[in-house]
Design a protein around this motif. Structure first.
Motif, short mmCIF file in Angstrom:
data_model
loop_
_atom_site.label_atom_id
_atom_site.label_comp_id
_atom_site.label_asym_id
_atom_site.label_seq_id
_atom_site.Cartn_x
_atom_site.Cartn_y
_atom_site.Cartn_z
N ILE A 1 0.86 -1.18 0.00
CA ILE A 1 0.00 0.00 0.00
C ILE A 1 0.90 1.23 0.00
O ILE A 1 1.77 1.37 0.86
CB ILE A 1 -0.92 0.03 1.23
CG1 ILE A 1 -1.72 -1.26 1.34
CG2 ILE A 1 -1.84 1.25 1.17
CD1 ILE A 1 -2.75 -1.46 0.24
N ALA A 2 0.70 2.12 -0.95
CA ALA A 2 1.57 3.28 -1.10
C ALA A 2 1.41 4.26 0.07
O ALA A 2 0.33 4.38 0.65
CB ALA A 2 1.27 3.99 -2.41
N PRO A 3 2.48 4.96 0.44
CA PRO A 3 2.39 5.99 1.48
C PRO A 3 1.51 7.14 1.02
O PRO A 3 1.35 7.39 -0.17
CB PRO A 3 3.85 6.43 1.66
CG PRO A 3 4.52 6.09 0.37
CD PRO A 3 3.85 4.85 -0.13
N GLY A 4 0.93 7.84 2.00
CA GLY A 4 0.08 8.97 1.65
C GLY A 4 -0.73 9.46 2.84
O GLY A 4 -0.59 8.94 3.96
N PRO A 5 -1.60 10.44 2.62
CA PRO A 5 -2.33 11.08 3.72
C PRO A 5 -3.31 10.15 4.44
O PRO A 5 -3.66 10.40 5.59
CB PRO A 5 -3.07 12.24 3.04
CG PRO A 5 -3.11 11.87 1.59
CD PRO A 5 -1.86 11.10 1.33
N TYR A 6 -3.78 9.10 3.79
CA TYR A 6 -4.74 8.21 4.43
C TYR A 6 -4.14 6.85 4.78
O TYR A 6 -4.86 5.93 5.16
CB TYR A 6 -5.97 8.03 3.53
CG TYR A 6 -6.71 9.33 3.34
CD1 TYR A 6 -7.52 9.82 4.35
CD2 TYR A 6 -6.54 10.08 2.18
CE1 TYR A 6 -8.18 11.03 4.20
CE2 TYR A 6 -7.19 11.29 2.03
CZ TYR A 6 -8.01 11.76 3.04
OH TYR A 6 -8.65 12.98 2.89
N THR A 7 -2.81 6.76 4.68
CA THR A 7 -2.14 5.49 5.02
C THR A 7 -1.02 5.78 6.02
O THR A 7 -1.26 5.83 7.21
CB THR A 7 -1.62 4.81 3.73
OG1 THR A 7 -0.76 5.71 3.01
CG2 THR A 7 -2.76 4.41 2.83
N THR A 8 0.20 6.00 5.54
CA THR A 8 1.33 6.21 6.45
C THR A 8 1.20 7.50 7.25
O THR A 8 1.64 7.55 8.41
CB THR A 8 2.64 6.23 5.65
OG1 THR A 8 2.52 7.17 4.57
CG2 THR A 8 2.95 4.86 5.07
N GLU A 9 0.62 8.53 6.67
CA GLU A 9 0.48 9.79 7.41
C GLU A 9 -0.54 9.66 8.54
O GLU A 9 -0.40 10.31 9.58
CB GLU A 9 0.10 10.93 6.45
CG GLU A 9 1.23 11.31 5.50
CD GLU A 9 0.85 12.40 4.52
OE1 GLU A 9 -0.06 13.20 4.85
OE2 GLU A 9 1.45 12.47 3.43
N THR A 10 -1.55 8.82 8.35
CA THR A 10 -2.49 8.55 9.44
C THR A 10 -1.79 7.83 10.57
O THR A 10 -2.01 8.13 11.76
CB THR A 10 -3.67 7.71 8.93
OG1 THR A 10 -4.37 8.44 7.92
CG2 THR A 10 -4.63 7.35 10.06
N ALA A 11 -0.94 6.87 10.25
CA ALA A 11 -0.20 6.15 11.28
C ALA A 11 0.71 7.10 12.07
O ALA A 11 0.82 6.99 13.30
CB ALA A 11 0.64 5.03 10.64
N ALA A 12 1.35 8.03 11.38
CA ALA A 12 2.21 9.00 12.06
C ALA A 12 1.39 9.89 12.99
O ALA A 12 1.82 10.23 14.10
CB ALA A 12 2.96 9.84 11.03
N GLU A 13 0.21 10.27 12.54
CA GLU A 13 -0.68 11.10 13.37
C GLU A 13 -1.10 10.35 14.64
O GLU A 13 -1.14 10.92 15.73
CB GLU A 13 -1.90 11.48 12.56
CG GLU A 13 -2.98 12.23 13.33
CD GLU A 13 -4.28 12.28 12.56
OE1 GLU A 13 -5.23 11.58 12.94
OE2 GLU A 13 -4.34 13.03 11.56
N ILE A 14 -1.40 9.06 14.49
CA ILE A 14 -1.79 8.25 15.65
C ILE A 14 -0.64 8.18 16.65
O ILE A 14 -0.83 8.33 17.87
CB ILE A 14 -2.22 6.84 15.21
CG1 ILE A 14 -3.55 6.92 14.45
CG2 ILE A 14 -2.35 5.89 16.41
CD1 ILE A 14 -3.97 5.61 13.80
N ALA A 15 0.57 7.97 16.15
CA ALA A 15 1.75 7.89 17.04
C ALA A 15 1.97 9.22 17.76
O ALA A 15 2.26 9.24 18.97
CB ALA A 15 2.98 7.51 16.23
#
Length: 332
Positions: free
Chosen positions: A210-224
Motif C-alpha cells: 500500500i503506497a504511502p500517503g495522507p490516508y495510510t502512512t500519514e495517518t499512522a504518524a498522526e496516531i503515534a
C-alpha cells in the motif's frame, strides 16, 4: 415494477415534502440537470450473456437518486434520506444530517460517466458512476437489493486521476472478483492491508503493498503523535482501523490492474490514567455527536471511511479517492 421503483416511491414522498417546504425561502441552489453518458474502451467482441443491469437502468437509478436526495436534503428529512443508502453510507448519511441539525449541504451534479459491470442476473448487482459534484469528481457505487441504493461514495483527491477502465464493445465494464488472483492484490485484501498500514505505517506488513500517503502512512504518524501527546497529559490514546463488513467493488483497468472501492471503520479510544490534565478535549468535528466540549474519564469516537484505490499490475496500491466522517461517539 422496475428495479429502481423503490427510489421512485421515495421521490414521490420527497415531492410532497418539497411542496410543504416550498415557501421556506431557503435560497439554496437547484442542482443542474443530469445527462447520462457512457464512455468505453472498445474490444472486438460483445459477450453473449445479457447483463443483470443495463446501462439505461443505471442511468435512471442515478438520476432518481440525485433528484430525490436533493429534495430530502432541502426538507431536512433524515429518515427518508437514510432510505436512499445502504452499507456504510447509512451511517454517513445519518451523520451528514445530524451534524448539521438536519440541514445538510445540497449538491450540484455534472454529467456522469457510468461504469456498469457485465454481471449475471443471479449475481449481486451494482454499478459505479464517475461524476462532477460541487466542482470535484466523485465516485459513487450503487447496489441492488429490493431497489437501488447508494453503497459507497468517495471524492477524488487533488492531483489524482482515475485509471481507464476496461470495457467491452457494448460499453460494459469488466468486474474483478473478490478473490481474483490475476491482480497484484486481490480486492478482498485491500481493506485489511490498508487498515494495517494506517495503524502501523511503514512498520506494518502492508509496507510495499500500500503506497504511502495522507490516508495510510500519514495517518499512522498522526496516531503515534497523538499517543505521545495524550500520554504527556495523563491520558491513554489508541486508534484502531478495521475492514468493514461491507461489499468491496472492483473493476478491471486497461493496464491489467484494478480499481477498487471499499470501506474501513475507525475506533479511537481515550481514557484518563493520571490526574495531570482534568479533562479530555472533544474534537470540534465530533461535538455534534457528544454534546459536550470535554469529558473527565473516557471518550470513544467511531468513524466510517470509504476509499477508492488503484491496484496497478506491478506496484503498490494507491488511495486516490476518499470520503468519511465521525458517525457516533460516547464519553463520561
Amino acid at each position: 415494477m422496475r428495479a429502481y421503483g423503490g427510489l421512485r416511491s421515495l421521490a414521490l414522498a420527497a415531492g410532497l415534502l418539497a411542496a410543504a417546504t416550498a415557501c421556506s425561502g431557503s435560497g439554496e441552489p437547484t442542482p443542474s440537470p443530469v445527462a447520462a453518458t457512457t464512455s468505453a474502451t472498445v474490444t472486438p467482441t460483445v459477450p453473449s450473456v445479457a447483463p443483470g443491469v443495463s446501462l439505461s437502468e443505471a442511468a435512471n437509478a442515478f438520476s432518481e437518486y440525485t433528484l430525490t436526495d436533493d429534495v430530502l436534503r432541502a426538507a431536512g428529512d433524515r429518515r427518508l434520506g437514510k432510505e436512499l443508502a445502504r452499507d456504510g453510507r447509512v451511517d454517513l448519511t445519518a451523520a451528514d444530517f445530524a451534524s448539521t441539525d438536519d440541514r445538510p449541504p445540497r449538491h450540484t451534479w455534472g454529467t456522469p460517466t457510468f461504469l456498469v459491470p457485465r454481471l449475471r442476473p443471479d449475481e449481486p448487482l451494482w454499478f459505479s458512476v464517475v461524476v462532477p459534484r460541487d466542482d470535484r469528481t466523485a465516485v459513487l457505487t450503487f447496489a441492488k437489493g429490493t431497489d437501488w441504493r447508494l453503497s459507497a461514495l468517495s471524492v477524488l483527491l487533488p492531483g489524482e486521476r482515475l485509471p481507464e477502465v476496461k470495457h467491452d464493445a457494448a460499453g460494459y465494464a469488466e468486474a474483478v472478483g473478490a478473490d481474483d488472483k490475476g491482480v497484484q492484490i486481490s480486492p478482498r485484501y485491500i481493506a485489511p492491508l490498508h487498515a494495517t498500514i494506517a495503524e502501523r505505517g511503514p512498520a506494518g506488513i502492508a509496507a510495499g503493498l500500500i503506497a504511502p500517503g495522507p490516508y495510510t502512512t500519514e495517518t499512522a504518524a498522526e496516531i503515534a503523535d497523538n499517543r505521545t501527546a495524550f500520554r504527556k497529559e495523563g491520558f491513554s490514546y489508541d486508534s484502531i482501523f478495521s475492514a468493514a463488513d461491507y461489499p468491496v467493488y472492483a473493476l478491471r483497468t486497461v493496464d491489467g490492474g484494478a480499481l477498487v472501492q471499499y470501506s474501513l471503520l475507525r475506533t479511537t479510544s481515550m481514557a484518563s490514567v493520571v490526574s495531570i490534565s482534568p479533562f479530555l478535549p472533544v474534537p470540534p468535528e465530533g461535538r455534534w455527536a457528544l454534546g459536550k466540549d470535554q469529558y473527565r474519564d473516557n471518550m470513544k469516537i467511531y468513524e466510517t471511511h470509504q476509499y477508492v484505490a488503484t491496484v496497478p499490475p506491478a506496484s503498490a496500491a494507491t488511495v486516490i479517492a476518499y470520503d468519511g466522517s465521525i458517525t457516533k461517539a460516547s464519553g463520561e
